[in-house]
Design a protein around this motif. Structure first.
Motif, PDB file in Angstrom:
ATOM      1  N   HIS A  99       9.849  25.992  27.468  1.00 50.60           N
ATOM      2  CA  HIS A  99       9.479  26.983  28.474  1.00 50.60           C
ATOM      3  C   HIS A  99       8.135  27.569  28.074  1.00 50.60           C
ATOM      4  O   HIS A  99       7.839  27.695  26.864  1.00 50.60           O
ATOM      5  CB  HIS A  99      10.546  28.099  28.550  1.00 50.60           C
ATOM      6  N   ASP A 101       7.300  30.555  28.097  1.00 46.02           N
ATOM      7  CA  ASP A 101       7.579  31.793  27.355  1.00 46.02           C
ATOM      8  C   ASP A 101       8.531  31.465  26.196  1.00 46.02           C
ATOM      9  O   ASP A 101       9.672  31.048  26.406  1.00 46.02           O
ATOM     10  CB  ASP A 101       8.207  32.818  28.307  1.00 46.02           C
ATOM     11  N   ARG A 104      12.218  32.716  26.013  1.00 53.25           N
ATOM     12  CA  ARG A 104      13.232  32.252  26.964  1.00 53.25           C
ATOM     13  C   ARG A 104      13.800  30.884  26.601  1.00 53.25           C
ATOM     14  O   ARG A 104      14.636  30.364  27.330  1.00 53.25           O
ATOM     15  CB  ARG A 104      12.639  32.217  28.371  1.00 53.25           C
ATOM     16  N   LYS A 107      17.843  29.900  26.250  1.00 50.28           N
ATOM     17  CA  LYS A 107      18.628  30.617  27.253  1.00 50.28           C
ATOM     18  C   LYS A 107      18.894  29.706  28.446  1.00 50.28           C
ATOM     19  O   LYS A 107      18.236  28.700  28.654  1.00 50.28           O
ATOM     20  CB  LYS A 107      17.885  31.877  27.699  1.00 50.28           C
ATOM     21  N   ILE A 110      17.567  29.618  34.973  1.00 55.14           N
ATOM     22  CA  ILE A 110      17.838  30.554  36.069  1.00 55.14           C
ATOM     23  C   ILE A 110      17.712  29.823  37.403  1.00 55.14           C
ATOM     24  O   ILE A 110      16.704  29.187  37.687  1.00 55.14           O
ATOM     25  CB  ILE A 110      16.869  31.752  36.015  1.00 55.14           C
ATOM     26  N   GLY A 130      12.606  31.607  40.169  1.00 54.25           N
ATOM     27  CA  GLY A 130      13.079  31.550  38.786  1.00 54.25           C
ATOM     28  C   GLY A 130      12.565  32.730  37.978  1.00 54.25           C
ATOM     29  O   GLY A 130      12.157  33.767  38.537  1.00 54.25           O
ATOM     30  N   SER A 131      12.535  32.564  36.676  1.00 56.40           N
ATOM     31  CA  SER A 131      12.105  33.657  35.784  1.00 56.40           C
ATOM     32  C   SER A 131      10.625  33.969  35.920  1.00 56.40           C
ATOM     33  O   SER A 131      10.177  35.083  35.661  1.00 56.40           O
ATOM     34  CB  SER A 131      12.418  33.291  34.331  1.00 56.40           C
TER      35      SER A 131
END
Length: 542
Positions: A99, A101, A104, A107, A110, A130-131
């Motif tokens: 990802h 980020d 994230r 996890k 999303i 999404g995120s």
């Protein structure tokens, strides 16, 4: 509303509507095309990553707890070299391995749209949030020896897409604006040209003026003909048509045809005096005319001529014309008086009860017509021609000329335009034959024979008389305007000219000869196909 205002509003409204519709269509197609391109490109990139050995190895190493030490940096290095907003690799449980980020990673992915690729193994594209925000997301499953072990998602953020599409929209909008301004400029130039050409007059005013000038043109007693630089007739008024063909041919029969076809002297007059005003007296047959020739010049040079001509009559000739008309009026009056007396005699017989005598009196008047009427009705279907022959029979009876219609005569019915022209041809030939036979009554009993037939491919007309024939001095010019063997004080020189014009109209032929029986025979042949063709499409001869 004035024409220029109407054209301005309609042109601007039409141009604006077209530009708006085209702009909307282009922008819509551009957005869909760009989005479809991103989906195709995202799926292709996702398939490449899904087959990458490093990605497969990272998911295979420890299923459920995949190693993320090197896979994130590897994926981000790939993303930096593409226009993707993010590339996310997930395992079969939807846990992130990569990802943009760092926080994230590890996890759960999303968005419910991940479930379809994990559960069915299908490749597809969606538009979801999404995120990182709303994006176009492309999903592809990752397999290891036929077993799905995860999936990869390539995302393009809508915000970034909107910025790119907006810039493209700006370029297209500027181009369409230039086209719109060009259209408005062309409209303005067109309106200025119309204003200059029409002298700021409205079409209704121009049409009314054109009709007014046409009426004035046709009401002028002098004959007027306009020709172009190729000597073809462009305009002709009623007076000119009456002089050239006694009004038998219509205006469209003259227009765009050579002047020499109708009058060689007028054609020579124009050719000999090109580009200058000229006055001249000329003759057509026995009739003298005074003509004025006016050149038509513009900035581009000579474009044609206008010919104004009229009969050049001396006082003595005018007096002869008046005497002729008075004599003709007296003849009509005497005929009217004769028939009035017969009606009075018949009325008196009926009033005193002499019915049998009345029937005998009527019978005497009708017997001589009955045989001719029966023959005409049975052999000639064209009512106009039949009526003409009956009238000529009456005229011949009054003149004392034997009028015979050949027993083999037959003629079908024709359209009005053809029928009228046949009447003119037959009428003029019969009139000439009656006069020629009557003038020779001192030598032989005057007789005229008429034969009509349309059995074959031609319409054949034959008129025969036992007159003295055509004088040798005019034999070669007998079909020209104004040429005649009649006396000077008679209306002459027109009949055979009209016949020749109408024969040419039908592309037929006319011949005449002096027979062994000392009779004059005029023979005319008209092609049926040409006759039918002219009736079906009169514009072909215009």
């Amino acid at each position: 509303m004035k024409l220029k205002s109407y054209l301005t509003l309609t042109t601007i409204a039409t141009t604006s509507s077209v530009v708006i519709l085209i702009t909307i269509a282009i922008l819509y197609l551009l957005q869909n095309s760009y989005q479809s391109g991103l989906e195709a490109r995202g799926l292709e990139l996702a398939r490449v990553i899904a087959h990458d050995p490093k990605v497969i190895q990272a998911l295979r190493t420890n299923p459920g707890h995949p190693s993320t030490d090197t896979i994130r940096d590897y994926i981000e290095s790939i993303r930096s070299r593409t226009d993707a907003s993010y590339i996310v690799v997930v395992d079969q449980q939807g846990m992130r391995l990569s990802h943009p980020d760092q926080n994230r990673i590890g996890k759960h992915f999303i968005g419910e749209d991940i479930n379809r690729v994990l559960q069915t193994g299908q490749s597809y594209s969606t538009e979801a949030k999404g995120s990182l925000g709303k994006a176009i997301r492309n999903f592809v499953p990752i397999y290891d020896h036929g077993k799905q072990i995860g999936a990869v998602c390539i995302g393009y953020l809508s915000e970034k897409i909107s910025d790119i599409i907006f810039r493209q929209h700006m370029h297209i909008g500027l181009l369409i604006a230039l086209i719109y301004l060009l259209g408005i400029g062309t409209t303005v130039a067109f309106l200025l040209k119309i204003k200059k050409t029409f002298l700021d007059y409205e079409p209704e005013f121009i049409v009314n003026k054109f009709r007014e000038h046409g009426m004035v043109f046709d009401s002028i007693r002098d004959a007027i003909i306009a020709v172009d630089h190729d000597m073809n007739i462009t305009m002709i008024n009623n007076s000119a048509m009456k002089l050239l063909s006694m009004g038998v041919l219509s205006r469209y029969d003259y227009q765009h045809h050579p002047l020499s076809h109708y009058s060689i002297p007028l054609s020579h007059l124009v050719l000999e005096n090109q580009g200058r005003f000229h006055q001249e007296i000329f003759s057509i047959g026995k009739i003298k005319y005074r003509a004025n020739l006016y050149p038509i010049k513009t900035a581009k040079g000579l474009i044609g001529h206008v010919i104004v001509f009229f009969t050049d009559l001396t006082p003595n000739e005018l007096e002869k014309e008046v005497v002729y008309l008075k004599n003709y009026a007296e003849l009509l009056r005497s005929k009217t008086h004769e028939y009035s007396n017969k009606l009075n005699v018949l009325s008196g017989m009926l009033q005193i009860g002499k019915y049998e005598e009345s029937i005998d009196f009527i019978q005497q008047e009708t017997d001589r017509y009955q045989a001719v009427i029966n023959h005409i009705v049975l052999s000639i279907s064209d009512s106009a021609v039949a009526g003409l022959l009956l009238a000529k029979f009456n005229k011949a009876s009054e003149m004392g000329v034997k009028f015979t219609i050949d027993v083999d005569t037959t003629l079908a019915s024709y359209a009005k335009q053809t029928s009228e022209k046949l009447v003119t041809i037959i009428g003029n030939l019969v009139d000439n034959a009656l006069l020629a036979a009557w003038q020779n009554r001192g030598t032989v009993h005057p007789e005229v024979i008429v034969y009509l037939s349309d059995r074959g491919k031609h319409i054949m007309l034959e008129i025969q008389d036992n007159g003295i024939g055509v004088p040798d001095e005019i034999a070669e010019h007998i079909l020209e305007f104004g040429v005649s063997s009649k006396q000077e004080d008679e209306q002459n020189g027109v009949g055979l000219y009209l016949v020749k014009q109408l024969v040419d109209y039908f592309h037929g032929s006319i011949d005449w000869e002096r027979t062994e029986q000392h009779t004059t025979l005029f023979s005319i042949y008209l092609e049926k196909q040409q006759e039918a063709h002219n009736d079906e499409d009169p514009s072909n001869v215009a």
